[in-house]
Motif scaffolding. Structure first.
Motif, PDB file in Angstrom:
ATOM      1  N   GLN A  39      -3.045   8.688  -5.801  1.00 50.34           N
ATOM      2  CA  GLN A  39      -2.970   9.660  -6.880  1.00 50.34           C
ATOM      3  C   GLN A  39      -1.582  10.297  -6.950  1.00 50.34           C
ATOM      4  N   TYR A  40      -0.997  10.491  -5.799  1.00 49.55           N
ATOM      5  CA  TYR A  40       0.371  11.015  -5.786  1.00 49.55           C
ATOM      6  C   TYR A  40       1.298  10.090  -6.552  1.00 49.55           C
ATOM      7  N   TYR A  69      -5.947  18.310  -6.845  1.00 43.69           N
ATOM      8  CA  TYR A  69      -6.762  17.102  -6.958  1.00 43.69           C
ATOM      9  C   TYR A  69      -7.282  16.685  -5.575  1.00 43.69           C
ATOM     10  N   LEU A  95      -1.118  12.171   5.502  1.00 42.39           N
ATOM     11  CA  LEU A  95      -2.402  12.227   4.803  1.00 42.39           C
ATOM     12  C   LEU A  95      -3.015  10.837   4.625  1.00 42.39           C
ATOM     13  N   PHE A  96      -2.156   9.843   4.538  1.00 39.48           N
ATOM     14  CA  PHE A  96      -2.664   8.470   4.445  1.00 39.48           C
ATOM     15  C   PHE A  96      -3.493   8.143   5.686  1.00 39.48           C
ATOM     16  N   SER A 137      -7.921  10.161   8.028  1.00 40.29           N
ATOM     17  CA  SER A 137      -9.199   9.964   8.730  1.00 40.29           C
ATOM     18  C   SER A 137      -9.045  10.175  10.232  1.00 40.29           C
ATOM     19  N   TRP A 140      -1.366  17.758  -7.721  1.00 46.80           N
ATOM     20  CA  TRP A 140      -1.853  16.753  -6.778  1.00 46.80           C
ATOM     21  C   TRP A 140      -2.613  17.386  -5.609  1.00 46.80           C
ATOM     22  N   LEU A 192     -10.804   7.649   1.071  1.00 47.84           N
ATOM     23  CA  LEU A 192     -10.490   8.983   0.561  1.00 47.84           C
ATOM     24  C   LEU A 192      -8.986   9.249   0.586  1.00 47.84           C
ATOM     25  N   TYR A 193      -8.363   8.863   1.673  1.00 43.19           N
ATOM     26  CA  TYR A 193      -6.950   9.152   1.861  1.00 43.19           C
ATOM     27  C   TYR A 193      -6.066   8.131   1.162  1.00 43.19           C
ATOM     28  N   TRP A 194      -6.559   6.911   1.037  1.00 42.40           N
ATOM     29  CA  TRP A 194      -5.840   5.935   0.216  1.00 42.40           C
ATOM     30  C   TRP A 194      -5.786   6.441  -1.222  1.00 42.40           C
ATOM     31  N   ARG A 195      -6.956   6.890  -1.670  1.00 44.07           N
ATOM     32  CA  ARG A 195      -7.056   7.361  -3.054  1.00 44.07           C
ATOM     33  C   ARG A 195      -6.156   8.564  -3.296  1.00 44.07           C
ATOM     34  N   MET A 196      -6.096   9.426  -2.298  1.00 48.12           N
ATOM     35  CA  MET A 196      -5.310  10.648  -2.396  1.00 48.12           C
ATOM     36  C   MET A 196      -3.819  10.337  -2.532  1.00 48.12           C
ATOM     37  N   THR A 197      -3.332   9.440  -1.692  1.00 49.29           N
ATOM     38  CA  THR A 197      -1.909   9.097  -1.760  1.00 49.29           C
ATOM     39  C   THR A 197      -1.605   8.277  -3.015  1.00 49.29           C
ATOM     40  N   PRO A 243     -13.849   5.103   5.894  1.00 47.41           N
ATOM     41  CA  PRO A 243     -13.438   6.511   5.972  1.00 47.41           C
ATOM     42  C   PRO A 243     -11.998   6.703   5.497  1.00 47.41           C
ATOM     43  N   ASP A 244     -11.278   5.608   5.373  1.00 48.89           N
ATOM     44  CA  ASP A 244      -9.884   5.701   4.937  1.00 48.89           C
ATOM     45  C   ASP A 244      -9.742   5.778   3.420  1.00 48.89           C
ATOM     46  N   LEU A 262     -11.006  16.314  -4.133  1.00 48.23           N
ATOM     47  CA  LEU A 262     -11.459  15.000  -3.668  1.00 48.23           C
ATOM     48  C   LEU A 262     -12.164  15.127  -2.323  1.00 48.23           C
ATOM     49  N   LEU A 274       2.849  12.572   2.861  1.00 48.65           N
ATOM     50  CA  LEU A 274       1.979  11.509   2.353  1.00 48.65           C
ATOM     51  C   LEU A 274       1.581  10.544   3.458  1.00 48.65           C
ATOM     52  N   SER A 307       0.821  -1.220   0.000  1.00 48.50           N
ATOM     53  CA  SER A 307       0.000   0.000   0.000  1.00 48.50           C
ATOM     54  C   SER A 307       0.850   1.263   0.000  1.00 48.50           C
ATOM     55  N   ILE A 308       1.525   1.546   1.095  1.00 48.70           N
ATOM     56  CA  ILE A 308       2.281   2.792   1.175  1.00 48.70           C
ATOM     57  C   ILE A 308       3.746   2.609   0.785  1.00 48.70           C
TER      58      ILE A 308
END
Lengths: 190, 190
Positions: free
Chosen positions: A158-159, B173, B104-105, B108, B170, A151-156, A148-149, B177, B101, A32-33
């Motif tokens: 995207q990075y 974006y 932000l990950f 939540s 980013w 959103l932030y998975w998607r955000m990172t 709820p996570d 989001l 990152l 993941s990260i």
DNA sequence: GCCAACATGTAATGAGTTACATGATTAG
DNA sequence: CTAATCATGTAACTCATTACATGTTGGC
């Protein structure tokens, strides 16, 4: 300003998302990260012990179906507070060392085909990453409306995507820059 | 596979571009490759001594106009060979730890305004970087037709530029989001 | 006269990787 | 049955930062 052990916050953060073992944490990171954060077992296990000692997490020896014992960790309220305190603070700028860039910065010391080799390896690498990210995007889609996570998975994520695209664009620019320099040289020689 | 002291190669590389002191090297790094590579005095000075001992570089005590002594280093032929050997090898993938990152990950666990704060700070940071890069671009332009290094300076600089633009894109974006998630939540509540 | 920048280092500290050690379980 | 993966750790090592120490020079 002392340097801070950041592994602990990575561990705490992951444990807010699910209860798991040290081994699980390693696997989780890899899938993941991993593209922006890594940890080794040599960091994970000692830090888990330390975090438990200070009360930020607690462990439970659980038997799985086959009777083998695993040590499953979960975050405590003090641990959550500790994490939130860190999250609210300004993130330190990345002090990353980009080895490829360093090598290319000294490109005049290299044979020209070597430079191209570096650049095409960079291309391959990022195309593979993009493929990977596309898969991850599909894999996490199921959580879009449930976690709820997400959103932030998607955000990172995207990075990662933008970053890989950027490197591809850059490698392309660089190859053209070299080519145009070579062309100019030839013209000047005539 | 042992880890390699990469500071030494950074030092060797810089010394191919000009002869200078340890202090100069630090300044040079800060104003050129600092956005992807950093070194501290605690690394520079001991490594210079070690490199001299092994014969990769040599030092000269030079007096400047005011009579104060400086230790000016230059690269030797063996040093150049050593550097070239390293340059030809595959660059290891960046194992950078991107603190923003990571935070932000775990978004939540944060209050929503904090997330926005992180993103807008990221914006500011990258706008400042871009401004900086534009200046560097002008500064190095004079070497375009005179230095074999210009090509590679320009290449790495371009990485910085694209990288900063990418982070701006980013952050944009990410803000959108979050906003769309918030809008959806409001609609669902009605 | 004083502060910032120049200039060269060393010591303490700790963060993080790699290698080693050990054993259970599972897939081929 | 054997190799890979699961699972938990420790020890050695080294890389790198931060803080400390010391002295000079130049600008306001």
């Amino acid at each position: 300003m002392k340097r801070e052990n950041k592994t602990q916050f990575a561990l705490l953060g992951i444990l807010t998302q699910y209860e798991c073992t040290g081994y699980d944490i390693k696997k989780f990171i890899e899938t993941s990260i991993g593209f922006f954060w890594n940890e080794s077992f040599g960091q994970i296990y000692p830090n888990l012990k330390r975090l438990e000692k200070e009360g930020s997490i607690k462990s439970l020896r659980k038997k799985d179906s086959k009777g083998s014992v695993k040590i499953v960790y979960s975050i405590t309220e003090p641990g959550r507070k500790k994490l939130q305190g860190w999250l609210a603070q300004k993130a330190e700028p990345v002090a990353y060392r980009h080895e490829l860039l360093l090598k290319l910065f000294f490109g005049s010391q290299m044979q020209s085909p070597k430079v191209k080799e570096h650049l095409s390896r960079c291309n391959e690498h990022n195309r593979a990453l993009l493929k990977n990210y596309t898969q991850i995007e599909k894999d996490i889609a199921q959580y879009k409306s449930t976690s709820p996570d997400w959103l932030y998975w998607r955000m990172t994520l995207q990075y990662g995507i933008l970053s890989a695209r950027m490197e591809l664009e850059w490698a392309d620019y660089s190859a053209k820059l070299i080519q145009s320099a070579k062309n100019k040289k030839q013209r000047d020689q005539k």
